[in-house]
Write an enzyme that holds these catalytic residues in place. Structure first.
Site, PDB file in Angstrom:
ATOM      1  N   ASN A 472     -10.650  22.235 -25.886  1.00  0.00           N
ATOM      2  CA  ASN A 472     -11.588  21.730 -24.901  1.00  0.00           C
ATOM      3  C   ASN A 472     -10.847  21.241 -23.660  1.00  0.00           C
ATOM      4  O   ASN A 472      -9.989  20.348 -23.771  1.00  0.00           O
ATOM      5  CB  ASN A 472     -12.402  20.568 -25.499  1.00  0.00           C
ATOM      6  N   GLU A 473     -11.139  21.843 -22.519  1.00  0.00           N
ATOM      7  CA  GLU A 473     -10.797  21.319 -21.183  1.00  0.00           C
ATOM      8  C   GLU A 473      -9.324  21.190 -20.826  1.00  0.00           C
ATOM      9  O   GLU A 473      -9.008  20.571 -19.812  1.00  0.00           O
ATOM     10  CB  GLU A 473     -11.430  19.922 -20.983  1.00  0.00           C
ATOM     11  N   ILE A 474      -8.417  21.772 -21.638  1.00  0.00           N
ATOM     12  CA  ILE A 474      -7.008  21.491 -21.309  1.00  0.00           C
ATOM     13  C   ILE A 474      -6.541  22.299 -20.095  1.00  0.00           C
ATOM     14  O   ILE A 474      -5.829  21.778 -19.235  1.00  0.00           O
ATOM     15  CB  ILE A 474      -6.093  21.710 -22.527  1.00  0.00           C
ATOM     16  N   ASP A 554     -17.207  23.157 -15.084  1.00  0.00           N
ATOM     17  CA  ASP A 554     -17.251  21.874 -15.786  1.00  0.00           C
ATOM     18  C   ASP A 554     -17.460  20.867 -14.659  1.00  0.00           C
ATOM     19  O   ASP A 554     -16.591  20.712 -13.806  1.00  0.00           O
ATOM     20  CB  ASP A 554     -15.902  21.668 -16.485  1.00  0.00           C
TER      21      ASP A 554
END
Ligand SMILES: *[C@@H]1O[C@H](CO)[C@@H](O)[C@H](O)[C@H]1NC(C)=O
Ligand SMILES: *[C@@H]1O[C@H](CO)[C@@H](O)[C@H](O)[C@H]1NC(C)=O
Ligand SMILES: *[C@@H]1O[C@H](CO)[C@@H](O)[C@H](O)[C@H]1NC(C)=O
Ligand SMILES: *[C@@H]1O[C@H](CO)[C@@H](O)[C@H](O)[C@H]1NC(C)=O
Ligand SMILES: *[C@@H]1O[C@H](CO)[C@@H](O)[C@H](O)[C@H]1NC(C)=O
Ligand SMILES: *[C@@H]1O[C@H](CO)[C@@H](O)[C@H](O)[C@H]1NC(C)=O
Ligand SMILES: *[C@@H]1O[C@H](CO)[C@@H](O)[C@H](O)[C@H]1NC(C)=O
Length: 926
Positions: A472-474, A554
């Site tokens: 997630n989101e790295i 995002d």
């Protein structure tokens, strides 16, 4: 019908004639702490918090602010000791099988060391045959855990000589160092979740004995089925005319006789021995070609969820008695995340150049509608299949077809995938990594690969599985690092790409050809994809070009003045995260805190609110200490302050009511506000399907609450739908109409959007009323016309200037309507538009009291209004769980019927007598 009858045999069954399996689940355990202060009954599957609560040593850790009083549990070294395990046969192959241990423990069996475990997400097996042979009594099994918080602290401490990754770091919330431990990352706290860091044997455990002295025996520890089109490769759209291939792979303990046969059958489509059988290191693999055309599996809304039972057997050479037997329920579908370049054909349809970023199911582009799902409980051993069933029912009822399983939580249990298979919910699965830079030492990578192999193989047969994302989101986080600490980017990117682009991608590609791999939840896609390269994907990162559109978005914006400003929204191919927080329902809060704490900024609510404005320069730094309590409070008030700003900026407020009424109304207002923020964005992303960006997905943050607290969820921890779940359901209807308001210029465009695969033909209209509900200006501003919307597309229906309306816009509301019939199915949608915000004092003085009343016959409620009613809200009492056919809706004077679907009723039907009603007018005059 078919589905119902099969759903009982969900889990794979492994059996063999003389195999002995001792289930270690149950309460025959003792839990002690290292200092010997506590010795109580323990359980499996469970954890120290749950067992201490059951033994009345601690209060309910989830009540009020008990997270803080019970934090010592996370800092304690716990030991689980079994009762003596009797009835085992000495001298035969004997194994310990743990389906999950949380997290760091050394294990002894009959007082002899068996091994050390350090990964919550792996299955652990140990050969204890020789220990058992030399054990003089019934053996005792013991697991001594080290506090995960202590271990994380130790591993990240710069003075630790073994510090394996000095440049690793995480966004820290409560406990730091989570990136060094393969434990659910949210256990260390999050900006919406508490930090409990439990310890225990969280999944079933067994002693397995292969007892037969005459027949060979094995124990099936995991198994995998991969179904794909011949020639299919991950991440690429397959040829839908090719035959299906079924690849089967079984992991086992014990010794497989040479030349064993692997046989699989799907009645009517596959039978007999598989070919290319290969036995290697505890795994037997083979594959077969499917005869004919099985019915396809489709996500909800696009066709039926056809599932087939598959039997797999392993026979020793020349034997007709199988030594292993596995059943799986499978489905036939292809699902691809297409990130290929935009073709000239696509450009000729008006799609901007760049790259695709969308899902294709069975060769069809799909507009994804859904949300992210987080662990439904702080403690996984408390989660039940029925909880997932109720939650997934709300997903389907909410017009959602996909859930993203967020990487800060855990991999979903099999039964959740079984439910998703049956209900047609696509699952975007994330590996359990989030918002951190992880180590890449040999030990860490080996541990990560073993975890990935186990999890990928365990769930691959589920047709609902749609994607593996590395984390997630790295990748997105690298940009944030770049903004704060530029020199850190290169080293972070090197660590990131080793784990997610060089290592874990192979775990997916080695095991499955049917599932696409996405390195990270938010990306700009790849520059190249080459399955035979050592590094198959080279990411695009920020190599973008003007005028082109790449990747998914995002996006969070807490400036409440801008939340409806369309020009602030991201333009991308897919919206993967967006949101704003709101309060939980008062009835949900009432279950977890004293009545006296039910107010906006009560100490319990301030304590439970983790939606604070993240100060990245504080949080995004190595080895940061947990934020001080005083600053947590300041930040929490900031998060609550954002909600206050939202409701006072956009809605009326009346502070002369009683405090209890005020809180109820404030909660209501925060939920309306939240819902409207998401509806505005979802409408924007859906219209994007007909814009150059060709947006093909919207997954909002977030479906569910892990506990009752202010947060971005649409469904409360107790299952109660918040305003958002109703609002999202409405704007996720297949065919919708919506206004798009450019406030600075006054230009309003009305668009109709459809995600159906057929062209929609129907009628749309816009009709203006004053707040009493009377039609305005003899309908000079009204408009009605036929409309056609292409497949998965959007069409502009009408436009006008909100500054030059032929009436006084303080006393005006437009209702937008679309009605269409496609293949005999009727689709209709109603929306509304006001030129001025509902907080405008002139609007407030023009809004009329709708004098709402309702009567009910059973679950059917008829609401009556005397004027335009805004955000009509029906509240069911505690004791019944379910949802309304509509809620938070607007209505003209007259009657409207809504039905309540009961999921669970503990009131014996009496709940219908205690339903309450309110609307926006309650904020003006309670
Ligand atoms: C827990 O065990 C670790 C490792 O052995 C040790 O450093 C720590 O002091 C122990 N903590 C407690 C509270 O006993
Ligand atoms: C075989 O499996 C064991 C246990 O999972 C592992 O340690 C070993 O590296 C594997 N060997 C090969 C050749 O893959
Ligand atoms: C969407 O519809 C418009 C016509 O309204 C058409 O020009 C466009 O090519 C369509 N887009 C796609 C991707 O089919
Ligand atoms: C709280 O934050 C302020 C400013 O961000 C800082 O000056 C102060 O030292 C912090 N307090 C503690 C106890 O960390
Ligand atoms: C509406 O129509 C009626 C009758 O046709 C007419 O008398 C009246 O002036 C009209 N009002 C407006 C505001 O146009
Ligand atoms: C519109 O109506 C309001 C009262 O509702 C009044 O104060 C305002 O002056 C009117 N505006 C115009 C342009 O007539
Ligand atoms: C606020 O509510 C009270 C109580 O219902 C009412 O008397 C008062 O007029 C309201 N104030 C406003 C500004 O509408």
């Amino acid at each position: 019908m078919l589905l119902k009858s099969i759903s009982l045999s969900l889990v794979f069954i492994s059996s063999s004639l003389a195999q002995k399996i001792v289930d270690l689940s149950g309460k025959h355990w003792t839990l002690t702490d290292q200092q010997g202060n506590v010795s109580i009954p323990g359980a499996v599957p469970s954890n120290a918090y749950l067992d201490l609560f059951a033994a009345k040593v601690i209060p309910d850790p989830l009540y009020g602010t008990n997270e803080i009083n019970t934090a010592w549990v996370a800092f304690t070294n716990w030991t689980y000791i079994s009762a003596p395990i009797s009835g085992l046969s000495p001298g035969v192959p004997t194994y310990l099988v743990f389906d999950g241990i949380d997290t760091i423990a050394s294990i002894t069996f009959c007082n002899q060391s068996v091994g050390v475990v350090d990964n919550q997400f792996r299955q652990w097996t140990f050969d204890v045959s020789s220990i058992l042979s030399s054990c003089f009594s019934s053996p005792v099994l013991s697991l001594s855990f080290t506090s995960p918080v202590d271990v994380a602290n130790y591993l990240e401490n710069p003075s630790n000589p073994e510090l394996s990754c000095p440049t690793c770091f995480e966004i820290a919330f409560v406990y730091t160092g989570r990136e060094f431990i393969r434990k659910q990352q949210i256990d260390f706290g999050w900006n919406w979740a508490p930090a409990y860091a439990p310890t225990g044997i969280w999944q079933p455990a067994y002693v397995v004995q292969l007892e037969s002295k005459v027949l060979p025996e094995i124990y099936v520890s995991n198994s995998m089925v991969d179904i794909y089109r011949r020639g299919q490769l991950n991440n690429l759209s397959p040829d839908q005319t090719q035959r299906w291939v079924v690849n089967v792979s079984i992991d086992y303990l014990g010794t497989l006789p040479p030349n064993s046969r692997l046989v699989a059958s799907i009645p009517g489509f596959l039978s007999g021995p598989l070919s290319g059988v290969n036995v290697r290191n505890g795994t037997i693999t083979g594959s077969g070609l499917v005869k004919g055309s099985p019915k396809l599996w489709w996500p909800v809304g696009y066709g039926s969820q056809t599932l087939y039972n598959m039997q797999i057997e392993i026979f020793p050479a020349n034997s007709i008695i199988p030594i292993a037997f596995v059943t799986k329920r499978v489905g036939f579908r292809t699902i691809v995340l297409n990130q290929g370049l935009i073709t000239t054909d696509q450009e000729s349809l008006g799609i901007a150049p760049g790259a695709n970023w969308h899902f294709e199911i069975n060769g069809h582009e799909i507009f994804v509608k859904g949300s992210s799902v987080v662990p439904p409980e702080v403690f996984w051993p408390s989660v039940t299949e029925s909880e997932f069933r109720l939650l997934f029912e709300t997903v389907v009822a909410g017009n959602q077809n996909m859930l993203r399983v967020w990487g800060g939580g855990s991999y979903l249990p099999d039964y959740a995938y079984d439910l998703a298979d049956e209900m047609g919910i696509l699952i975007w699965a994330e590996m359990a990594y989030s918002d951190a830079i992880y180590p890449i030492t040999t030990n860490f990578l080996e541990n990560a690969i073993a975890e990935a192999y186990y999890q990928i193989r365990r769930v691959n047969h589920h047709p609902s599985l749609a994607l593996w994302s590395g984390n997630n989101e790295i990748e997105f986080g690298l940009d944030i690092i770049g903004a704060i600490d530029p020199p850190l980017v290169a080293v972070s990117e090197a660590l990131y790409s080793e784990l997610f682009l060089n290592v874990l991608i192979h775990s997916v590609f080695d095991n499955s050809r049917s599932i696409s791999y996405l390195p990270s939840s938010i990306t700009n896609g790849y520059l190249s994809l080459n399955h035979s390269a050592e590094m198959p994907i080279i990411e695009r990162y920020n190599n973008l070009s003007a005028g082109s559109v790449f990747g998914n978005s995002d996006y969070y914006n807490y400036d409440v003045t801008q939340v409806f400003n369309l020009s602030t929204y991201p333009i991308g191919r897919f919206a993967t995260e967006f949101g704003f927080h709101s309060h939980s329902n008062v009835l949900s809060y009432a279950g977890v805190m004293p009545q006296s704490e039910l107010s906006f900024n009560s100490s319990t609510i301030v304590y439970r609110n983790r939606e604070y404005p993240l100060n990245y320069s504080t949080f995004f730094s190595s080895y940061s200490d947990p934020p001080a309590a005083e600053n947590l409070t300041a930040q929490s008030l900031g998060g609550l302050g954002q909600m206050s700003q939202g409701i006072t900026y956009w809605y009326p407020s009346n502070s002369t009511a009683s405090p209890a009424t005020i809180f109820d109304l404030q909660v209501f207002a925060t939920q309306i506000f939240q819902s409207e923020v998401y509806r505005s964005q979802i409408a924007f992303y859906r219209r994007g399907s007909g814009m150059p960006e060709r947006t093909l997905g919207s997954l909002y943050w977030v479906l569910n609450e892990i506990w009752s607290a202010p947060c971005k969820a649409s469904v409360g921890h107790d299952g109660r739908w918040k305003g958002l779940h109703y609002g999202a359901r409405d704007i996720y209807e297949p065919v919708v109409i919506a206004p798009y308001y450019d406030q600075p210029s006054g230009a309003v465009e009305v668009w109709a959007t459809s995600d159906l695969w057929n062209t929609v033909q129907g009628t749309a209209s816009i009709a203006w009323y004053d707040w009493s509900g009377k039609s305005l200006t003899n309908r000079t501003a009204d408009h009605q016309a036929p409309i056609t919307i292409g497949a998965v597309n959007s069409t502009q229906f009408w436009s006008f200037d909100a500054n030059t309306l032929p009436f006084n816009s303080t006393n005006a509301v437009a209702f937008l309507t679309i009605n269409a019939t496609v293949n005999g199915v009727r689709y209709s949608h109603i929306n509304r538009f006001t030129p001025l915000p509902l907080s405008n004092p002139l609007v407030i003085s023009a809004i009329q009291n709708p004098l709402l009343t309702f009567r009910s016959v059973g679950n059917v409620f008829t609401v009556q209004s005397q004027a335009v009613a805004i955000f009509v809200w029906l509240e069911h009492p505690a004791g019944v769980r379910g949802y309304w056919s509509d809620n938070g809706f607007w209505m003209l004077p007259g009657k409207r019927q809504v039905t309540f679907t009961v999921q669970v009723d503990t009131t014996g039907g009496k709940w219908t007598k205690s339903v309450a009603i309110k609307s926006l007018y309650s904020l003006i005059s309670p």
